[in-house]
Design an enzyme around this catalytic site. Structure first.
Site, PDB file in Angstrom:
ATOM      1  N   GLY A  29     -17.392  17.303  37.072  1.00  0.00           N
ATOM      2  CA  GLY A  29     -16.772  16.005  37.345  1.00  0.00           C
ATOM      3  C   GLY A  29     -17.405  14.898  36.542  1.00  0.00           C
ATOM      4  O   GLY A  29     -16.725  13.969  36.084  1.00  0.00           O
ATOM      5  N   ASN A  62     -21.025  11.479  40.047  1.00  0.00           N
ATOM      6  CA  ASN A  62     -22.474  11.477  39.865  1.00  0.00           C
ATOM      7  C   ASN A  62     -23.023  10.157  40.403  1.00  0.00           C
ATOM      8  O   ASN A  62     -22.521   9.093  40.046  1.00  0.00           O
ATOM      9  CB  ASN A  62     -22.803  11.633  38.372  1.00  0.00           C
ATOM     10  CG  ASN A  62     -24.245  11.926  38.116  1.00  0.00           C
ATOM     11  OD1 ASN A  62     -25.132  11.201  38.562  1.00  0.00           O
ATOM     12  ND2 ASN A  62     -24.512  12.993  37.384  1.00  0.00           N
ATOM     13  N   PHE A  63     -24.028  10.229  41.255  1.00  0.00           N
ATOM     14  CA  PHE A  63     -24.565   9.024  41.878  1.00  0.00           C
ATOM     15  C   PHE A  63     -25.906   8.593  41.286  1.00  0.00           C
ATOM     16  O   PHE A  63     -26.605   7.780  41.883  1.00  0.00           O
ATOM     17  CB  PHE A  63     -24.698   9.227  43.391  1.00  0.00           C
ATOM     18  CG  PHE A  63     -23.409   8.983  44.119  1.00  0.00           C
ATOM     19  CD1 PHE A  63     -23.062   7.719  44.549  1.00  0.00           C
ATOM     20  CD2 PHE A  63     -22.523  10.021  44.336  1.00  0.00           C
ATOM     21  CE1 PHE A  63     -21.862   7.480  45.201  1.00  0.00           C
ATOM     22  CE2 PHE A  63     -21.316   9.810  44.986  1.00  0.00           C
ATOM     23  CZ  PHE A  63     -20.983   8.538  45.412  1.00  0.00           C
ATOM     24  N   HIS A  75     -24.932  23.306  33.945  1.00  0.00           N
ATOM     25  CA  HIS A  75     -25.311  23.306  35.357  1.00  0.00           C
ATOM     26  C   HIS A  75     -25.735  24.706  35.782  1.00  0.00           C
ATOM     27  O   HIS A  75     -25.593  25.668  35.028  1.00  0.00           O
ATOM     28  CB  HIS A  75     -24.152  22.834  36.237  1.00  0.00           C
ATOM     29  CG  HIS A  75     -23.899  21.357  36.176  1.00  0.00           C
ATOM     30  ND1 HIS A  75     -23.111  20.786  35.195  1.00  0.00           N
ATOM     31  CD2 HIS A  75     -24.335  20.337  36.952  1.00  0.00           C
ATOM     32  CE1 HIS A  75     -23.064  19.470  35.384  1.00  0.00           C
ATOM     33  NE2 HIS A  75     -23.791  19.172  36.446  1.00  0.00           N
ATOM     34  N   LYS A 121     -22.386  26.480  40.366  1.00  0.00           N
ATOM     35  CA  LYS A 121     -21.389  25.397  40.273  1.00  0.00           C
ATOM     36  C   LYS A 121     -20.039  25.984  39.885  1.00  0.00           C
ATOM     37  O   LYS A 121     -19.924  26.725  38.900  1.00  0.00           O
ATOM     38  CB  LYS A 121     -21.833  24.342  39.257  1.00  0.00           C
ATOM     39  CG  LYS A 121     -20.898  23.136  39.216  1.00  0.00           C
ATOM     40  CD  LYS A 121     -21.485  21.997  38.424  1.00  0.00           C
ATOM     41  CE  LYS A 121     -20.549  20.803  38.373  1.00  0.00           C
ATOM     42  NZ  LYS A 121     -20.252  20.254  39.717  1.00  0.00           N
ATOM     43  N   MET A 135     -26.870  19.700  47.914  1.00  0.00           N
ATOM     44  CA  MET A 135     -26.894  18.254  48.099  1.00  0.00           C
ATOM     45  C   MET A 135     -26.964  17.897  49.578  1.00  0.00           C
ATOM     46  O   MET A 135     -27.668  16.968  49.981  1.00  0.00           O
ATOM     47  CB  MET A 135     -25.655  17.624  47.466  1.00  0.00           C
ATOM     48  CG  MET A 135     -25.776  17.390  45.977  1.00  0.00           C
ATOM     49  SD  MET A 135     -27.083  16.209  45.568  1.00  0.00           S
ATOM     50  CE  MET A 135     -26.490  14.758  46.415  1.00  0.00           C
TER      51      MET A 135
END
Length: 237
Positions: A159, A119-120, A149, A153, A17
């Site tokens: 989350g 999470n965005f 995932h 991870k 990220m």
């Protein structure tokens, strides 16, 4: 209209990220200026025009408007403390936080604007609402959350899965969790409601982690200049 670029600090810059945030935040139309990227250790002082800092040098980074944090729980306290000390906004997607760290977020929100989310992506923000509504409408149905995932991870359930579980609980359901770690899966979340003879599945699949980075950058732009407080993704997107 203010056209001054938003000065960003990327914390956890060596992760997937963090790398996506550096790349997208440096694009000409991003409205941002990445003034510092912080990693556990650095091999070069400047990469692609972005100054690089080791975690041990965090308090020596230049002035910034918003920090975006996608790191690990053991690195989280330092970036939260820096943002509070400098009275600047924080956007964080670091998962696996302890209860004490979650309490520290609440305490910090009295002093700075911040947004923590597992999470965005906009799609997941909508999914939260759908899960809560389904749980309210289907009392007594079984609720299962399955997340998948990539193999790197660390936390499980994810989350995002836990946040979806909170939405289910808010609607009256009692969720159960299952986790898969395989290959290079970016992120998949299935929320399944099962009754006698029928089943409803709500699914979100991410095929490119740029959606999370773009969402975090958008949240950073919307968070800057706001009053202290905790803001949900839905409040900012």
């Amino acid at each position: 209209m203010n056209t001054t670029p938003l000065r960003l600090l990327i914390h956890g810059a060596s992760g997937r990220m963090g790398q996506a945030l550096q790349r997208l935040g440096s694009e000409a139309d991003s409205g941002c200026d990445v003034v510092a990227a912080v990693s556990r250790k650095v091999d070069a002082r400047v990469l692609e025009g972005i100054p690089q800092f080791a975690a041990s040098e965090l308090h020596g980074v230049p002035e910034f408007d918003v920090a975006i944090d996608f790191s690990l729980p053991q690195a989280f306290d330092a970036i939260l403390g820096l943002c509070v000390a400098r009275r600047v906004a924080l956007v964080s997607g670091t998962t696996g936080l302890s209860d004490a760290q979650k309490a520290a977020l609440d305490a910090a929100s009295v002093l700075i604007p911040l947004s923590w989310a597992s999470n965005f992506s906009l799609g997941v923000a909508v999914l939260h609402t759908l899960v809560e509504r389904a749980a309210q409408a289907l009392p007594g149905w079984d609720c299962d959350i399955v997340e998948a995932h990539h193999t790197r991870k660390l936390d499980a359930p994810s989350g995002t899965a836990l946040t979806l579980g909170e939405a289910a609980q808010a609607g009256g359901a009692a969720p159960h969790y299952a986790s898969l770690r395989a290959g290079d899966i970016v992120g998949e979340h299935l929320v399944q409601f099962t009754g006698m003879g029928e089943r409803i599945e709500l699914v979100h699949r991410a095929s490119n982690r740029d959606i999370f980075a773009r969402g975090a950058l958008h949240a950073a732009r919307r968070l800057h200049g706001r009053a202290p407080g905790r803001y949900r993704v839905a409040d900012l997107l």
